[in-house]
Enzyme design. Sequence first.
Site, PDB file in Angstrom:
ATOM      1  N   ASN A  58      47.057  64.873  58.907  1.00 29.12           N
ATOM      2  CA  ASN A  58      45.892  65.185  59.740  1.00 29.12           C
ATOM      3  C   ASN A  58      44.662  65.017  58.859  1.00 29.12           C
ATOM      4  O   ASN A  58      44.396  65.847  57.999  1.00 29.12           O
ATOM      5  CB  ASN A  58      46.003  66.622  60.272  1.00 29.12           C
ATOM      6  N   LYS A  74      41.639  65.223  59.691  1.00 28.97           N
ATOM      7  CA  LYS A  74      40.493  66.060  60.102  1.00 28.97           C
ATOM      8  C   LYS A  74      39.219  65.210  60.118  1.00 28.97           C
ATOM      9  O   LYS A  74      39.273  64.053  60.512  1.00 28.97           O
ATOM     10  CB  LYS A  74      40.399  67.293  59.190  1.00 28.97           C
ATOM     11  N   HIS A  77      44.881  72.507  67.624  1.00 30.26           N
ATOM     12  CA  HIS A  77      44.789  72.878  66.205  1.00 30.26           C
ATOM     13  C   HIS A  77      43.947  74.148  66.076  1.00 30.26           C
ATOM     14  O   HIS A  77      42.982  74.344  66.821  1.00 30.26           O
ATOM     15  CB  HIS A  77      44.155  71.731  65.409  1.00 30.26           C
ATOM     16  N   GLU A  83      41.708  74.923  64.101  1.00 37.08           N
ATOM     17  CA  GLU A  83      40.272  74.674  63.880  1.00 37.08           C
ATOM     18  C   GLU A  83      39.568  74.400  65.202  1.00 37.08           C
ATOM     19  O   GLU A  83      38.399  74.755  65.381  1.00 37.08           O
ATOM     20  CB  GLU A  83      40.095  73.509  62.876  1.00 37.08           C
ATOM     21  N   GLU A 129      51.549  76.388  62.203  1.00 34.04           N
ATOM     22  CA  GLU A 129      50.523  76.368  61.158  1.00 34.04           C
ATOM     23  C   GLU A 129      49.885  77.752  61.041  1.00 34.04           C
ATOM     24  O   GLU A 129      48.962  78.081  61.791  1.00 34.04           O
ATOM     25  CB  GLU A 129      49.434  75.347  61.513  1.00 34.04           C
ATOM     26  N   GLY A 180      44.476  74.995  54.150  1.00 30.66           N
ATOM     27  CA  GLY A 180      43.380  74.672  53.233  1.00 30.66           C
ATOM     28  C   GLY A 180      43.139  75.728  52.170  1.00 30.66           C
ATOM     29  O   GLY A 180      42.125  75.711  51.484  1.00 30.66           O
ATOM     30  N   SER A 189      48.898  73.892  53.597  1.00 32.36           N
ATOM     31  CA  SER A 189      48.995  73.694  52.152  1.00 32.36           C
ATOM     32  C   SER A 189      50.297  73.037  51.714  1.00 32.36           C
ATOM     33  O   SER A 189      50.849  73.382  50.663  1.00 32.36           O
ATOM     34  CB  SER A 189      48.779  75.025  51.411  1.00 32.36           C
TER      35      SER A 189
END
Length: 242
Positions: free
Chosen positions: A9, A11, A96, A98, A165, A171, A204
């Site tokens: 991904n 992003k 996702h 985010e 996730e 991250g 991660s």
Amino acid sequence: MRKVIIAGNWKMYKTRAEALEMLQKFLDQLDEIPEDREIVICAPFTALETLSKALHGTRVRLGAQNVHWDIEGAYTGEISGPMLAELGVRYVIVGHSERRQYFGESDSTVNRRLKAAQHHGLTPILCVGESKQQRDAGEAERLIIGQLEEDLADVDQTNLVIAYEPIWAIGTGETCESSEADRIIGLIRSQLTHPDVSILYGGSVKPGNVDEILAQPEIDGALVGGASLSPGDFLRIVDFKA
Ligand code: 13P
């Protein structure tokens, strides 16, 4: 049969030139990677056409990072299923964390996006997972079961990938213990009606921990953020030792 899938991904990273540069280095060294692993790159919308051409005739599949539920309409900033399908996109990330956190994505819009993706022949990669506060409060399981219930209402499970996730592991360099990721992914599987849904772990994933994570029996693959941006790291990840 559950497919092994390693998806990057990207992003909001990489101009078209940067995307092509990464891809050239990556494709050059793919020969040794076992054939049974599906490799996917989920790129920003602006790089999709360029990547679609560059990936033609290779084993790497193209993915997007969002899809709208309507075919067309007055939805500034959105992209529809037919627009993605026309570019040769095969996978699309939906829900996702985010998107949920920064752009107000709700379980009901996630549900509509999933159905639209499938309707246009795309395979959605549905993301679920809890925040640190929810985990600390002992709410992770309930939260994830609730997300699945709403997100998957009337969704065809024969064309679906799920990614667990945990938000606190995205991250941050802090990975979920592989046995704990395995336990939660087993829980997710127990909520499904179709036995062949591939369930990935994301958060991660790096060259140094991918072997241990993918050795877990319930974990079918990985959704990789930061480490998918570098050809060397992503190659080592798709070349995980089972
Ligand atoms: P990182 O691998 O950078 O933690 O990102 C995970 C992720 O969000 C993939 O969708």
